[in-house]
Design an enzyme around this catalytic site. Structure first.
Site, PDB file in Angstrom:
ATOM      1  N   GLU A   1      -6.259   3.887  -6.044  1.00 25.87           N
ATOM      2  CA  GLU A   1      -7.555   4.121  -5.405  1.00 25.87           C
ATOM      3  C   GLU A   1      -8.018   5.527  -5.767  1.00 25.87           C
ATOM      4  O   GLU A   1      -7.302   6.495  -5.513  1.00 25.87           O
ATOM      5  CB  GLU A   1      -7.433   3.982  -3.886  1.00 25.87           C
TER       6      GLU A   1
ATOM      7  N   HIS B   1     -11.126  -2.891   3.221  1.00 23.67           N
ATOM      8  CA  HIS B   1     -11.061  -2.506   4.641  1.00 23.67           C
ATOM      9  C   HIS B   1     -11.876  -1.259   4.954  1.00 23.67           C
ATOM     10  O   HIS B   1     -11.962  -0.869   6.116  1.00 23.67           O
ATOM     11  CB  HIS B   1      -9.603  -2.299   5.043  1.00 23.67           C
ATOM     12  N   ASP B   2     -12.424  -0.609   3.941  1.00 25.95           N
ATOM     13  CA  ASP B   2     -13.234   0.608   4.157  1.00 25.95           C
ATOM     14  C   ASP B   2     -14.725   0.367   3.950  1.00 25.95           C
ATOM     15  O   ASP B   2     -15.522   1.294   4.125  1.00 25.95           O
ATOM     16  CB  ASP B   2     -12.803   1.708   3.171  1.00 25.95           C
TER      17      ASP B   2
ATOM     18  N   ASP C   1       0.870  -1.166   0.000  1.00 22.61           N
ATOM     19  CA  ASP C   1       0.000   0.000   0.000  1.00 22.61           C
ATOM     20  C   ASP C   1       0.912   1.222   0.000  1.00 22.61           C
ATOM     21  O   ASP C   1       1.842   1.313   0.800  1.00 22.61           O
ATOM     22  CB  ASP C   1      -0.872  -0.010   1.267  1.00 22.61           C
TER      23      ASP C   1
ATOM     24  N   ASP D   1      -2.971   4.655  -2.405  1.00 22.99           N
ATOM     25  CA  ASP D   1      -4.021   5.238  -1.590  1.00 22.99           C
ATOM     26  C   ASP D   1      -4.437   6.624  -2.122  1.00 22.99           C
ATOM     27  O   ASP D   1      -3.573   7.480  -2.355  1.00 22.99           O
ATOM     28  CB  ASP D   1      -3.451   5.386  -0.170  1.00 22.99           C
TER      29      ASP D   1
HETATM   30  C1  GLC Z   1      -7.982   5.444   1.799  1.00 28.83           C
HETATM   31  C2  GLC Z   1      -7.837   4.213   2.651  1.00 28.83           C
HETATM   32  C3  GLC Z   1      -8.487   4.473   3.978  1.00 28.83           C
HETATM   33  C4  GLC Z   1      -7.762   5.624   4.637  1.00 28.83           C
HETATM   34  C5  GLC Z   1      -7.718   6.851   3.725  1.00 28.83           C
HETATM   35  C6  GLC Z   1      -6.674   7.819   4.200  1.00 28.83           C
HETATM   36  O1  GLC Z   1      -9.297   5.711   1.478  1.00 28.83           O
HETATM   37  O2  GLC Z   1      -8.358   3.098   1.994  1.00 28.83           O
HETATM   38  O3  GLC Z   1      -8.486   3.354   4.812  1.00 28.83           O
HETATM   39  O4  GLC Z   1      -8.412   5.953   5.830  1.00 28.83           O
HETATM   40  O5  GLC Z   1      -7.364   6.532   2.405  1.00 28.83           O
HETATM   41  O6  GLC Z   1      -5.390   7.304   4.007  1.00 28.83           O
END
Ligand code: GLC
Length: 557
Positions: A257, A329-330, A101, A205
């Site tokens: 992402e 995980h979100d 990540d 991310d």
């Molecule tokens: C992304 C991650 C999340 C995190 C956010 C800030 O959306 O998937 O878990 O809280 O970024 O890094």
């Protein structure tokens, strides 16, 4: 158009590990790298090609590792660099790649870069982050009106220099200023360091937030116009590709992402000719059940899902590539959210949703526990939750006068903690996750829903995932075939074909508890060869009837 030499990841399946909740080797209640290492055979048995590891870097853990204070070390809670190297070697020995990540939109406020930056207005690293003066006038002192993803303003006042710094997420996650070439060079160098160590790529991310237009402009309101797909994003991604990936001959993978990304933007980012990223995570389908915001849900309409997935399949058919996911995980657990986690239907709903997803064109992602049919947990009081987004929202809403019980009721189905309860390995006290006290409670349903109970059961959710992954590996039609959506207006049945070189597969999924006569819906399906199904072993199975949560992959030609 199918390229004669498709990239290796067009036939791959990725498995996401959230290390904190995966397996704990030392009894401190927090999952760790030796824990992941000890479970690699579970992944090998499932057949996945890639393991995406959520952040394990040194971190104050304000956002469970998405706040990094040292990009070149492992957090002691997770182990050491030697543990990491051991995990990488053992994964590679099983033919599993490891994707890190990459969290470089922001660092932790405890990262030495930020500590230096905040020390004075003339610090050599001042410009590595976004600093602004107090806003004059009646609108409020924050430099802009932007709202943080974790509640409250995106600006934090720093008394040392009487300026404000930008944080799109928590106040302990200051945003890096990618306009500064030194920042970009430092990130590129760090990425190269991990690739030299042997990692196989990056999940990036919120990477579509790195280019920003941070004007003192009140009209921007929530700010997304200013930081999603900012003016230099494509330039930064192309530069990263040139500086970090070009010339490396390893089989790497990059996935960005991208909250809010459109099909058109995704096509640009994933067009191989532009050399930016291999694929992106889009968010359209996981927003379809939001009623205004993520804390207020409405039932998913299957016709909306078809319209959305159909557009993404068509939009990236000739150029670019999709990633496919329900869970991460979100996100709350899909079987509870889009399926039916009642005892009567849970197995079939979990296998139905998996079949629906995995049949599409793109790279499927399985989130830990999804392959076991793990469901949302039960949450008593606010004290049961751990997630910063959840806790901040509760504090903000109740401070504004909302009834705490009403707020709790919205958190239970929506909180990210639903994804973060420990993986259910067996039916013992803490589900085999830890010998200590888990950092977040295990879902009580682990006594029934666990890996040990499913491993040798040919009809388990686990076995079904194994079959779906094997099918993707074996079938070029599943990997690369053209996609055509069928029955776009049907409220309960999701059906499509995939076609390549004279073969046509039909995927038909009953996303409901109501049976349907197949002959009336899809006459061509009656009597077709069954490639993979989730209910054909059941006593009430009838070829001609699509039972509750029935999912089939059929060969038409
Ligand atoms: C992304 C991650 C999340 C995190 C956010 C800030 O959306 O998937 O878990 O809280 O970024 O890094």
């Amino acid at each position: 158009m199918t390229s004669p030499n498709p990239a290796w990841w067009t036939s791959a399946v990725v498995y996401q590990v959230y290390p904190r909740s995966f397996a704990d080797s030392d009894g401190d209640g927090i999952g760790d790298l030796p824990g992941v290492r000890s479970k690699l055979d579970h992944l090998a048995d499932l057949g996945v090609d890639v393991l995406w590891l959520s952040p394990v870097y040194r971190s104050p853990q304000d956002d469970n590792g998405y706040d990094i204070s040292d990009y070149r070390d492992i957090d002691p809670a997770f182990g050491t660099l030697a543990d990491f190297d051991g995990l990488l070697a053992d994964a590679h020995a099983r033919g599993i790649k490891i994707v890190m990540d990459l969290v470089v939109n922001h660092t932790s406020d405890e990262h030495p870069w930020f500590v230096e930056s905040r020390s004075s207005t003339v610090s050599p690293k001042r410009d590595w982050y976004w600093w602004r003066d107090t806003r004059e006038g009646p609108a409020g002192p924050e430099p802009t009106d932007w709202e943080s993803y974790f509640s409250g303003p995106t600006w934090e006042h720093d008394p040392t220099t009487d300026q404000w710094y930008l944080h799109l997420f928590s106040r302990k996650q200051p945003d890096l200023n990618w306009e500064n070439p030194e920042v970009r060079a430092a990130v590129h160098e760090m990425m190269g360091w991990w690739l030299d160590r042997g990692v196989d790529g990056f999940r990036m991310d919120v990477i579509n937030m790195i280019s920003k237009d941070v004007g003192p402009d009140d009209a921007l309101r929530d700010g997304t116009d200013g930081f999603l797909f900012g003016p230099r994003l494509h330039e930064f991604l192309a530069e990263m590709h040139r500086e970090v990936f070009a010339g490396r001959d390893a089989d790497l993978i990059t996935v960005g992402e991208m909250p809010g990304v459109t099909v058109e933007q995704a096509r640009l980012v994933t067009d191989p000719a532009r050399a930016e990223l291999d694929m992106v995570f889009q968010f359209e389908h996981v927003g379809l059940d939001h009623d205004g915001d993520k804390w207020h849900a409405r039932p998913l309409r299957l016709t909306d899902l078809k319209a959305s997935f159909g557009r993404w399949q068509a939009g990236l058919a000739d150029v670019g590539w999709n990633s496919l996911y329900w869970d991460n995980h979100d996100q709350p657990r899909a079987v509870s959210r889009f399926g039916d986690d009642s005892p009567a239907h849970r197995r079939d709903a979990a296998t139905c949703l998996a079949t629906l997803l995995h049949g599409h064109r793109g790279t499927p992602y399985v989130y830990q526990g999804e392959e076991l049919g793990m469901a949302n947990s039960t949450w008593g009081s606010i004290r049961d939750f751990r997630d910063i987004e959840t806790l901040n929202h509760f504090a903000e809403a109740t401070a504004a006068g909302a009834d705490p019980d009403d707020v709790l009721a919205t958190l239970r189905p929506a909180s990210r903690d639903n994804a973060r309860t420990p993986v259910q390995w067996d039916d013992t006290e803490h589900a085999g996750f830890t010998t200590g006290t888990p950092w977040i409670a295990v879902n009580p349903d682990h006594v029934e829903w666990n890996a040990a109970a499913q491993r040798d059961d040919p009809h388990s959710v686990l076995a079904h995932h194994r079959s779906l992954i094997a099918l993707r590996h074996a079938s070029r039609t599943v990997q690369l075939g053209d996609f055509e959506m069928l029955l776009p207006d049907h409220e309960d049945v999701y059906a499509y074909t995939r076609s390549l070189d004279g073969e046509t597969l039909l995927v038909v999924c009953n996303v409901s508890g109501t049976p349907y006569a197949l002959a009336e819906l899809l006459p061509e399906a009656v009597g077709a060869e069954l490639v993979l199904g989730n209910r054909e072993h059941l006593p009430d199975h009838d070829d001609a009837v699509l039972g509750p949560w029935d999912a089939r992959v059929l060969r038409l030609t």
